[in-house]
Design a protein around this motif. Structure first.
Motif, PDB file in Angstrom:
ATOM      1  N   VAL A   6      -2.097   2.834   7.527  1.00  0.00           N
ATOM      2  CA  VAL A   6      -2.539   1.500   7.124  1.00  0.00           C
ATOM      3  C   VAL A   6      -2.960   0.743   8.379  1.00  0.00           C
ATOM      4  O   VAL A   6      -2.134   0.461   9.249  1.00  0.00           O
ATOM      5  CB  VAL A   6      -1.413   0.728   6.399  1.00  0.00           C
ATOM      6  N   THR A  50       1.786   2.236  10.092  1.00  0.00           N
ATOM      7  CA  THR A  50       1.138   0.961   9.820  1.00  0.00           C
ATOM      8  C   THR A  50       0.926   0.153  11.085  1.00  0.00           C
ATOM      9  O   THR A  50       1.784   0.133  11.975  1.00  0.00           O
ATOM     10  CB  THR A  50       1.939   0.128   8.791  1.00  0.00           C
ATOM     11  N   GLY A  59       1.784  -5.890   9.016  1.00  0.00           N
ATOM     12  CA  GLY A  59       2.606  -4.702   8.907  1.00  0.00           C
ATOM     13  C   GLY A  59       4.064  -5.044   8.648  1.00  0.00           C
ATOM     14  O   GLY A  59       4.765  -4.332   7.933  1.00  0.00           O
TER      15      GLY A  59
END
Length: 127
Positions: A6, A50, A59
């Protein structure tokens, strides 16, 4: 092994995949927290990587969501921080995640960290 990456930076997502996929990891990429949450409803992951500093939801927001929803997948937080505050962001990341690294992350450091966290996740699941 399935890894969710991510990061709001497409180049970083592609770079992570380029380092992980050749050694056998299956990488799913998301540009932000909302997309990642949607993917979690469909797939199980062995590790989540992330970014910490992202627009809208960070995050830290994502990791908080994971833990509140009892999603115990190991989390590796990565960050470039902002304005020379990288060390501060790595320290903050360590409070939220299982491990935190500063960007840029070398291939070797990434692979060693990923292997360690996946092994820790396996042991956690067995306990």
């Amino acid at each position: 092994m399935k890894i969710l990456v991510v990061d709001d930076d497409g180049f970083v997502r592609e770079l992570m995949a380029a380092m992980l996929e050749p050694v056998g990891y299956n990488v799913t990429m998301c540009p932000g927290v909302d997309a990642a949450i949607a993917v979690l409803d469909e797939y199980a992951f062995d590790l989540i990587i992330t970014d910490l500093v992202m627009p809208q939801k960070t995050g830290m927001d994502f990791i908080t969501y994971l833990r509140r929803n009892k999603i115990t997948v190991p989390v590796l937080a990565v960050t470039a921080g902002i304005e020379n505050a990288t060390d501060d962001y790595v320290n903050i990341g360590e409070l939220y995640a299982d491990m935190a690294l500063a960007k840029p992350v070398s291939r070797d450091t990434l692979l060693v960290s990923v292997e360690r966290l996946i092994e820790e996740g396996r042991k956690r699941a067995e306990a």
